[in-house]
Design a protein around this motif. Structure first.
Motif, mmCIF file in Angstrom:
data_model
loop_
_atom_site.group_PDB
_atom_site.id
_atom_site.type_symbol
_atom_site.label_atom_id
_atom_site.label_comp_id
_atom_site.label_asym_id
_atom_site.label_seq_id
_atom_site.Cartn_x
_atom_site.Cartn_y
_atom_site.Cartn_z
ATOM 1 N N ARG A 1 27.237 35.597 43.622
ATOM 2 C CA ARG A 1 27.362 36.767 42.760
ATOM 3 C C ARG A 1 26.338 37.835 43.120
ATOM 4 N N ILE A 2 25.111 37.429 43.420
ATOM 5 C CA ILE A 2 24.049 38.390 43.718
ATOM 6 C C ILE A 2 24.322 39.144 45.017
ATOM 7 N N ILE A 3 24.875 38.466 46.023
ATOM 8 C CA ILE A 3 25.069 39.101 47.350
ATOM 9 C C ILE A 3 26.546 39.383 47.631
ATOM 10 N N LEU A 4 27.364 39.438 46.594
ATOM 11 C CA LEU A 4 28.807 39.513 46.788
ATOM 12 C C LEU A 4 29.245 40.743 47.587
ATOM 13 N N PHE A 5 28.686 41.904 47.294
ATOM 14 C CA PHE A 5 29.060 43.106 48.047
ATOM 15 C C PHE A 5 28.763 42.942 49.537
ATOM 16 N N ASP A 6 27.665 42.273 49.844
ATOM 17 C CA ASP A 6 27.297 42.056 51.248
ATOM 18 C C ASP A 6 28.252 41.075 51.921
ATOM 19 N N LEU A 7 28.726 40.084 51.162
ATOM 20 C CA LEU A 7 29.695 39.138 51.714
ATOM 21 C C LEU A 7 31.041 39.822 51.953
ATOM 22 N N VAL A 8 31.390 40.782 51.105
ATOM 23 C CA VAL A 8 32.601 41.560 51.335
ATOM 24 C C VAL A 8 32.481 42.329 52.652
ATOM 25 N N ASP A 9 31.331 42.945 52.890
ATOM 26 C CA ASP A 9 31.102 43.665 54.148
ATOM 27 C C ASP A 9 31.161 42.709 55.338
ATOM 28 N N PHE A 10 30.556 41.529 55.180
ATOM 29 C CA PHE A 10 30.569 40.530 56.256
ATOM 30 C C PHE A 10 32.002 40.102 56.581
ATOM 31 N N TRP B 1 24.821 42.478 42.625
ATOM 32 C CA TRP B 1 23.482 42.985 42.348
ATOM 33 C C TRP B 1 23.190 44.256 43.132
ATOM 34 N N ASP B 2 22.496 45.186 42.472
ATOM 35 C CA ASP B 2 22.106 46.445 43.095
ATOM 36 C C ASP B 2 20.584 46.532 43.140
ATOM 37 N N LEU B 3 20.037 46.661 44.339
ATOM 38 C CA LEU B 3 18.582 46.693 44.511
ATOM 39 C C LEU B 3 17.945 47.944 43.924
ATOM 40 N N THR B 4 18.668 49.032 43.931
ATOM 41 C CA THR B 4 18.093 50.298 43.462
ATOM 42 C C THR B 4 17.919 50.321 41.950
ATOM 43 N N ASN C 1 49.706 32.144 51.074
ATOM 44 C CA ASN C 1 49.616 31.582 49.722
ATOM 45 C C ASN C 1 49.072 32.575 48.687
ATOM 46 N N LYS C 2 49.003 33.850 49.084
ATOM 47 C CA LYS C 2 48.539 34.917 48.184
ATOM 48 C C LYS C 2 47.120 34.661 47.667
ATOM 49 N N SER C 3 46.292 34.034 48.465
ATOM 50 C CA SER C 3 44.932 33.687 48.061
ATOM 51 C C SER C 3 43.936 34.713 48.604
ATOM 52 N N PRO C 4 43.220 35.429 47.723
ATOM 53 C CA PRO C 4 42.155 36.328 48.197
ATOM 54 C C PRO C 4 41.008 35.483 48.768
ATOM 55 N N PHE C 5 40.306 36.022 49.737
ATOM 56 C CA PHE C 5 39.185 35.270 50.303
ATOM 57 C C PHE C 5 38.050 36.196 50.736
ATOM 58 N N ILE C 6 36.839 35.669 50.618
ATOM 59 C CA ILE C 6 35.624 36.345 51.087
ATOM 60 C C ILE C 6 34.848 35.336 51.929
ATOM 61 N N LEU C 7 34.468 35.740 53.117
ATOM 62 C CA LEU C 7 33.796 34.836 54.053
ATOM 63 C C LEU C 7 32.284 34.825 53.838
ATOM 64 N N THR C 8 31.670 33.721 54.265
ATOM 65 C CA THR C 8 30.233 33.515 54.108
ATOM 66 C C THR C 8 29.632 33.094 55.443
ATOM 67 N N PRO C 9 28.476 33.635 55.817
ATOM 68 C CA PRO C 9 27.848 33.219 57.084
ATOM 69 C C PRO C 9 27.458 31.742 57.071
ATOM 70 N N LYS C 10 27.672 31.069 58.191
ATOM 71 C CA LYS C 10 27.295 29.652 58.320
ATOM 72 C C LYS C 10 25.813 29.436 58.048
ATOM 73 N N GLU C 11 24.994 30.386 58.459
ATOM 74 C CA GLU C 11 23.543 30.179 58.431
ATOM 75 C C GLU C 11 22.982 30.013 57.025
ATOM 76 N N ILE C 12 23.767 30.340 55.997
ATOM 77 C CA ILE C 12 23.246 30.202 54.633
ATOM 78 C C ILE C 12 23.951 29.079 53.863
ATOM 79 N N ILE C 13 24.714 28.249 54.587
ATOM 80 C CA ILE C 13 25.522 27.206 53.959
ATOM 81 C C ILE C 13 24.896 25.823 54.155
ATOM 82 N N SER C 14 24.888 25.032 53.077
ATOM 83 C CA SER C 14 24.583 23.601 53.142
ATOM 84 C C SER C 14 25.823 22.850 52.676
ATOM 85 N N GLU C 15 26.173 21.765 53.358
ATOM 86 C CA GLU C 15 27.465 21.132 53.090
ATOM 87 C C GLU C 15 27.425 19.977 52.102
#
Length: 292
Positions: free
Chosen positions: A141-150, A174-177, A194-208
């Protein structure tokens, strides 16, 4: 149906390979964000730190209603496709915990009154209701806009232009300003299959399996007990557990022996708060060093 298979994306790409039909058992890990050294993770860390500082400041300054309002924005974004859900993701993020209940849990914790909640990942140690799934939802939720850009950058990089369509959706992040959550319209890809919206996440911040800081028991075993073992000579009740080797030399006792002597994980955790402020911070720093 994993995204890499459906869109023929390489396995060595920077994004995590989510399942588009259900949540994948994987989590955004604030500790991995903090340990990252890319421009991306530095931005994520800044936003998470700013959120944490804002929330703690509101609670410390008795701005209770504002803190509740802040926490009420921490609902799960179902487009991320990460977590424990077994079927189509419809999670609530904080589950049955409202913003009020979360704020109350923070205020009631000894860690809050003793200023031990310095990083978001500390919630997983000291706030019982916050585990891997929920801390991941909060990060998202905090970095969601950045994940949309990614996500857009990834689709552009691999020239993916079929099998999905864009949908305008109002999102909160979240907005830093302004140091608060804001709403804005974002374009989100939707899988045509399947009409499923999706937002991708960088591997480097994932724990499985779970996030790095894995709750109270993990902190006891890898923080407090590790400290006891390193300093067992300073604790008479632990020193007596120390066996001797064949040369008659005293060696450190086992974690299992100390845990049994101390009455178990919960008792050890409760005794932790009887230590001096300096010792508590020393143990927390040892735990974070071990985890890093």
């Amino acid at each position: 149906m994993h995204i890499n298979d459906f869109y023929n994306l390489p396995d060595n790409s920077e994004h995590f390979n989510i399942n588009l039909e259900k949540d994948t058992k994987a989590f955004i890990d604030p500790h991995k964000i903090r340990c990252g050294n890319s421009q991306r993770t530095l931005l994520y860390e800044d936003k998470i730190n700013d959120f944490m500082e804002t929330l703690v400041s509101l609670l410390k300054n008795d701005k209770y209603e504002e803190a509740i309002q802040l926490c009420n924005s921490l609902s799960e974004c179902n487009f991320i496709h990460l977590g424990y859900c077994k079927s189509n993701p419809q999670g609530k993020g904080l589950g049955t915990i409202t913003g009020k209940e979360l704020c109350d849990s923070i205020i009631d914790s000894e860690a809050f009154s003793e200023d031990l909640l310095t990083h978001l990942e500390d919630f997983t140690i000291f706030i019982k209701q916050i585990g891997s799934d929920r801390i991941s939802d909060i990060c998202a939720r905090i970095i969601l806009f950045d994940l949309v850009d990614f996500t857009k950058e990834t689709l552009d990089e691999y020239k993916v232009d079929t099998g999905f369509y864009w949908e305008n959706t109002e999102l909160v992040s979240w907005d830093l300003t302004s140091h608060q959550f804001i709403k804005k319209k974002c374009k989100i890809p939707v899988c045509e299959n399947n009409k499923s919206p999706f937002i991708l996440t960088p591997k480097e911040i994932i724990s499985e399996e779970h996030v790095t800081y894995n709750g109270l028991a993990d902190f006891v075993r890898h923080g407090i007990l590790a400290y006891y073992i390193n300093n067992y000579r300073n604790f008479p009740e632990i020193l007596e557990l120390a066996p001797k080797n064949k040369h008659g030399e005293v060696i450190h006792p086992s974690k299992k022996a100390i845990e049994e002597k101390k009455g178990g994980v919960n008792q050890i955790f409760d005794e932790f708060f009887e230590f001096s402020d300096d010792l508590k911070r020393e143990i927390i720093n040892l735990y974070k060093k071990i985890k890093k």
